[in-house]
Write a protein that holds these residues in place. Structure first.
Motif, PDB file in Angstrom:
ATOM      1  N   ALA A  61      58.671  50.776  37.275  1.00  0.00           N
ATOM      2  CA  ALA A  61      58.890  51.142  38.675  1.00  0.00           C
ATOM      3  C   ALA A  61      57.748  52.022  39.180  1.00  0.00           C
ATOM      4  O   ALA A  61      57.288  51.864  40.314  1.00  0.00           O
ATOM      5  N   GLU A  62      57.261  52.901  38.334  1.00  0.00           N
ATOM      6  CA  GLU A  62      56.156  53.781  38.713  1.00  0.00           C
ATOM      7  C   GLU A  62      54.876  52.987  38.982  1.00  0.00           C
ATOM      8  O   GLU A  62      54.027  53.404  39.764  1.00  0.00           O
ATOM      9  N   GLN A  63      54.735  51.847  38.340  1.00  0.00           N
ATOM     10  CA  GLN A  63      53.544  51.005  38.510  1.00  0.00           C
ATOM     11  C   GLN A  63      53.744  49.928  39.572  1.00  0.00           C
ATOM     12  O   GLN A  63      52.885  49.080  39.755  1.00  0.00           O
ATOM     13  N   GLY A  64      54.894  49.937  40.264  1.00  0.00           N
ATOM     14  CA  GLY A  64      55.141  48.978  41.339  1.00  0.00           C
ATOM     15  C   GLY A  64      55.940  47.765  40.930  1.00  0.00           C
ATOM     16  O   GLY A  64      55.963  46.767  41.640  1.00  0.00           O
ATOM     17  N   TYR A  65      56.587  47.772  39.783  1.00  0.00           N
ATOM     18  CA  TYR A  65      57.479  46.728  39.272  1.00  0.00           C
ATOM     19  C   TYR A  65      56.767  45.490  38.724  1.00  0.00           C
ATOM     20  O   TYR A  65      57.279  44.827  37.847  1.00  0.00           O
ATOM     21  N   PHE A  66      55.615  45.114  39.260  1.00  0.00           N
ATOM     22  CA  PHE A  66      54.889  43.985  38.690  1.00  0.00           C
ATOM     23  C   PHE A  66      53.405  44.082  39.031  1.00  0.00           C
ATOM     24  O   PHE A  66      53.006  44.734  39.981  1.00  0.00           O
ATOM     25  N   ASP A  67      52.596  43.429  38.192  1.00  0.00           N
ATOM     26  CA  ASP A  67      51.162  43.280  38.428  1.00  0.00           C
ATOM     27  C   ASP A  67      50.925  41.837  38.825  1.00  0.00           C
ATOM     28  O   ASP A  67      51.491  40.921  38.223  1.00  0.00           O
ATOM     29  N   LEU A  68      50.089  41.620  39.815  1.00  0.00           N
ATOM     30  CA  LEU A  68      49.779  40.276  40.284  1.00  0.00           C
ATOM     31  C   LEU A  68      48.273  40.127  40.386  1.00  0.00           C
ATOM     32  O   LEU A  68      47.602  40.974  40.966  1.00  0.00           O
ATOM     33  N   GLN A  69      47.746  39.049  39.791  1.00  0.00           N
ATOM     34  CA  GLN A  69      46.336  38.737  39.863  1.00  0.00           C
ATOM     35  C   GLN A  69      46.190  37.262  40.192  1.00  0.00           C
ATOM     36  O   GLN A  69      46.960  36.440  39.727  1.00  0.00           O
ATOM     37  N   ALA A  70      45.185  36.932  41.008  1.00  0.00           N
ATOM     38  CA  ALA A  70      44.895  35.529  41.318  1.00  0.00           C
ATOM     39  C   ALA A  70      43.508  35.443  41.923  1.00  0.00           C
ATOM     40  O   ALA A  70      43.012  36.400  42.519  1.00  0.00           O
ATOM     41  N   ASN A  71      42.893  34.297  41.772  1.00  0.00           N
ATOM     42  CA  ASN A  71      41.650  33.978  42.474  1.00  0.00           C
ATOM     43  C   ASN A  71      42.025  33.214  43.742  1.00  0.00           C
ATOM     44  O   ASN A  71      42.876  32.332  43.694  1.00  0.00           O
TER      45      ASN A  71
END
Length: 127
Positions: free
Chosen positions: A113-123
């Motif tokens: 939760a402190e990190q925003g619940y998920f990481d998203l990466q894409a080109n």
């Protein structure tokens, strides 16, 4: 190749025409106690009577009790928006934005939760 039929009558009564009548994918997976699990749906394609989705390569994975992840090699936003229009699925924000282009090497991973619940990466290409 695995073929499955969706039988979710409650969802289809809420959104007629939403659920595909047939799904196809090349299915593979693994589970190892130390490194977790992975399920790959290669060339995943959804079929409705009037239209079929673009095929995607979808990978789901994680480690039980620790994290989950999702990856797509390519997501053609234009093609999926056109598919939604063909199925008469409309949302004011998406209809207004009319997204186009391609997301490639898309990776989503659960975070705290402190990190925003998920990481998203894409080109992004043509977005």
């Amino acid at each position: 190749m695995v073929t499955a039929s969706a039988g979710l009558s409650k969802i289809t009564s809420w959104y007629p025409g939403l659920m595909p009548e047939r799904t196809e994918a090349n299915l593979s997976g693994r589970w190892q106690p130390d490194s977790g699990w992975q399920l790959v749906l290669g060339q995943l394609q959804l079929h409705w009577p009037q239209v079929s989705s673009p095929s995607v390569n979808l990978s789901l994975g994680g480690k039980l009790g620790e994290y989950w992840s999702l990856a797509l090699d390519k997501l053609d936003l234009t093609a999926w928006r056109q598919l939604a229009g063909s199925l008469e699925l409309h949302h004011p924000v998406l209809d207004g934005l009319a997204p186009e282009g391609v997301l490639s090497n898309l990776h989503m991973r659960q975070a705290s939760a402190e990190q925003g619940y998920f990481d998203l990466q894409a080109n992004l290409s043509g977005v």
